[in-house]
Motif scaffolding. Structure first.
Motif, PDB file in Angstrom:
ATOM      1  N   LYS A 199       0.814  -1.219   0.000  1.00  0.00           N
ATOM      2  CA  LYS A 199       0.000   0.000   0.000  1.00  0.00           C
ATOM      3  C   LYS A 199       0.851   1.274   0.000  1.00  0.00           C
ATOM      4  O   LYS A 199       0.404   2.318  -0.461  1.00  0.00           O
ATOM      5  CB  LYS A 199      -0.933  -0.015   1.199  1.00  0.00           C
ATOM      6  N   SER A 200       2.066   1.190   0.513  1.00  0.00           N
ATOM      7  CA  SER A 200       2.929   2.375   0.566  1.00  0.00           C
ATOM      8  C   SER A 200       3.228   2.926  -0.829  1.00  0.00           C
ATOM      9  O   SER A 200       3.388   4.129  -1.011  1.00  0.00           O
ATOM     10  CB  SER A 200       4.242   2.030   1.273  1.00  0.00           C
ATOM     11  N   TYR A 201       3.294   2.033  -1.831  1.00  0.00           N
ATOM     12  CA  TYR A 201       3.549   2.490  -3.197  1.00  0.00           C
ATOM     13  C   TYR A 201       2.431   3.405  -3.681  1.00  0.00           C
ATOM     14  O   TYR A 201       2.676   4.464  -4.260  1.00  0.00           O
ATOM     15  CB  TYR A 201       3.675   1.293  -4.142  1.00  0.00           C
ATOM     16  N   GLY A 202       1.195   2.978  -3.479  1.00  0.00           N
ATOM     17  CA  GLY A 202       0.061   3.777  -3.934  1.00  0.00           C
ATOM     18  C   GLY A 202       0.004   5.127  -3.268  1.00  0.00           C
ATOM     19  O   GLY A 202      -0.243   6.153  -3.919  1.00  0.00           O
ATOM     20  N   ALA A 203       0.249   5.172  -1.957  1.00  0.00           N
ATOM     21  CA  ALA A 203       0.210   6.429  -1.223  1.00  0.00           C
ATOM     22  C   ALA A 203       1.314   7.375  -1.694  1.00  0.00           C
ATOM     23  O   ALA A 203       1.087   8.577  -1.888  1.00  0.00           O
ATOM     24  CB  ALA A 203       0.344   6.155   0.278  1.00  0.00           C
ATOM     25  N   ALA A 204       2.527   6.841  -1.896  1.00  0.00           N
ATOM     26  CA  ALA A 204       3.637   7.675  -2.355  1.00  0.00           C
ATOM     27  C   ALA A 204       3.420   8.147  -3.784  1.00  0.00           C
ATOM     28  O   ALA A 204       3.714   9.299  -4.127  1.00  0.00           O
ATOM     29  CB  ALA A 204       4.942   6.884  -2.255  1.00  0.00           C
ATOM     30  N   LYS A 205       2.869   7.284  -4.624  1.00  0.00           N
ATOM     31  CA  LYS A 205       2.635   7.635  -6.024  1.00  0.00           C
ATOM     32  C   LYS A 205       1.637   8.783  -6.147  1.00  0.00           C
ATOM     33  O   LYS A 205       1.801   9.683  -6.968  1.00  0.00           O
ATOM     34  CB  LYS A 205       2.154   6.391  -6.778  1.00  0.00           C
ATOM     35  N   ARG A 206       0.617   8.778  -5.309  1.00  0.00           N
ATOM     36  CA  ARG A 206      -0.394   9.842  -5.370  1.00  0.00           C
ATOM     37  C   ARG A 206       0.177  11.209  -5.016  1.00  0.00           C
ATOM     38  O   ARG A 206      -0.333  12.227  -5.470  1.00  0.00           O
ATOM     39  CB  ARG A 206      -1.558   9.497  -4.438  1.00  0.00           C
ATOM     40  N   GLU A 207       1.246  11.234  -4.259  1.00  0.00           N
ATOM     41  CA  GLU A 207       1.860  12.507  -3.880  1.00  0.00           C
ATOM     42  C   GLU A 207       2.967  12.939  -4.833  1.00  0.00           C
ATOM     43  O   GLU A 207       3.143  14.130  -5.070  1.00  0.00           O
ATOM     44  CB  GLU A 207       2.435  12.405  -2.462  1.00  0.00           C
ATOM     45  N   ILE A 208       3.723  11.991  -5.375  1.00  0.00           N
ATOM     46  CA  ILE A 208       4.927  12.339  -6.128  1.00  0.00           C
ATOM     47  C   ILE A 208       4.772  12.145  -7.631  1.00  0.00           C
ATOM     48  O   ILE A 208       5.303  12.921  -8.423  1.00  0.00           O
ATOM     49  CB  ILE A 208       6.113  11.511  -5.605  1.00  0.00           C
ATOM     50  N   LEU A 209       4.045  11.117  -8.046  1.00  0.00           N
ATOM     51  CA  LEU A 209       3.907  10.803  -9.468  1.00  0.00           C
ATOM     52  C   LEU A 209       2.447  10.857  -9.894  1.00  0.00           C
ATOM     53  O   LEU A 209       1.946   9.957 -10.566  1.00  0.00           O
ATOM     54  CB  LEU A 209       4.510   9.423  -9.759  1.00  0.00           C
ATOM     55  N   LEU A 210       1.788  11.884  -9.513  1.00  0.00           N
ATOM     56  CA  LEU A 210       0.386  12.060  -9.887  1.00  0.00           C
ATOM     57  C   LEU A 210       0.265  12.138 -11.407  1.00  0.00           C
ATOM     58  O   LEU A 210       0.974  12.878 -12.072  1.00  0.00           O
ATOM     59  CB  LEU A 210      -0.176  13.335  -9.255  1.00  0.00           C
ATOM     60  N   GLY A 211      -0.625  11.354 -11.983  1.00  0.00           N
ATOM     61  CA  GLY A 211      -0.800  11.333 -13.430  1.00  0.00           C
ATOM     62  C   GLY A 211      -0.057  10.200 -14.104  1.00  0.00           C
ATOM     63  O   GLY A 211      -0.301   9.913 -15.283  1.00  0.00           O
ATOM     64  N   VAL A 212       0.860   9.572 -13.390  1.00  0.00           N
ATOM     65  CA  VAL A 212       1.578   8.418 -13.934  1.00  0.00           C
ATOM     66  C   VAL A 212       0.744   7.163 -13.703  1.00  0.00           C
ATOM     67  O   VAL A 212       0.219   6.941 -12.614  1.00  0.00           O
ATOM     68  CB  VAL A 212       2.965   8.260 -13.263  1.00  0.00           C
ATOM     69  N   ARG A 213       0.630   6.350 -14.723  1.00  0.00           N
ATOM     70  CA  ARG A 213      -0.150   5.123 -14.588  1.00  0.00           C
ATOM     71  C   ARG A 213       0.527   4.157 -13.621  1.00  0.00           C
ATOM     72  O   ARG A 213       1.748   3.980 -13.673  1.00  0.00           O
ATOM     73  CB  ARG A 213      -0.297   4.460 -15.960  1.00  0.00           C
TER      74      ARG A 213
END
Length: 238
Positions: free
Chosen positions: A143-157
């Protein structure tokens, strides 16, 4: 990835760059201990202690690795990210690894946790100095990947599926072999220092032999050795 170029400084060393760079190459390219490298050099009549070889690897390994990374072509836009557990002195640490769709190691990070804060730090590390962001990232279901992705790589699939991430999982194998050879890492600092140099240097001399014809493989490897001589400032005899 952009990295400041720092030429290796051999001033004050008793042995020439040819011997120093060869010892560093042996250690990071093959599953050898410092004592193994000492013995291989002794067979050639070069008497040097394993402790000196260790110091050479500490001093020059990261310098060589940084230049290897600076010279490599732009990496792919599909990133595979994965983490494995390292046991260091009885305590669990997490080794995070990112590779592109061709298996090129983007970055490696050793941390004590795998929470959202740790995942965000891991995401930022391979992005540092890049002029682009990935098109797709592939991870397991942590789950940590999803949370970090939403903050840092927003818009990346973001694709989260364990079976899709075999490329990242397989890339851990060389490190696991070296960890066994070294009888485990002694500290998180030692582990980070080793994998930061080991990743780029070992991969530099493994240009995907199974994907190339024999003549293409030999030409590519010859080109890699030429780059290595330029990086290490070794002058070939004419």
């Amino acid at each position: 990835m952009k990295t400041n170029t720092i030429a290796p400084n051999y001033k004050g060393y008793r042995f020439p760059p040819e011997i120093i760079s060869h010892a560093v190459w042996l250690y990071f390219r093959f599953s050898l201990s410092f004592r193994d490298v000492e013995e291989l050099l002794a067979q050639r009549g070069i008497i040097v202690t394993y402790e000196t070889i260790r110091q050479w690897c500490l001093t020059f390994g990261q310098t060589y690795a940084n230049e290897v990374r600076r010279r490599r072509p732009r990496c792919g836009d599909i990133w595979h990210m994965d983490e494995v557990i390292l046991t260091i002195r009885g305590k669990k640490h997490i080794l995070w690894r990112a590779v592109d769709q061709d298996g090129t190691v983007l970055d490696i990070l050793v941390q004590s946790r795998r929470n959202t804060k740790a995942a965000k730090r891991f995401f930022r590390k391979p992005l540092k100095g890049l002029q682009y962001v990935p098109r797709v990232i592939i991870t397991d279901k942590l789950k940590s990947y999803g949370a970090a992705k939403r903050e840092i790589l927003l818009g990346v699939r973001h694709r989260q599926h364990k079976e899709l991430n075999n490329r990242a999982e397989n890339s851990h194998q060389p490190t696991r072999l070296r960890e066994k050879k070294m009888r485990r890492f002694k500290s998180a600092k030692q582990a980070q220092r080793f994998v930061s140099a080991f990743g780029p240097l070992s991969q530099h001399f493994q240009p995907g032999r199974h994907c190339l014809r024999a003549e293409d493989y030999r030409a590519t490897l010859q080109s890699r050795f030429q780059q290595w001589n330029e990086i290490t400032r070794v002058k070939l005899a004419s």
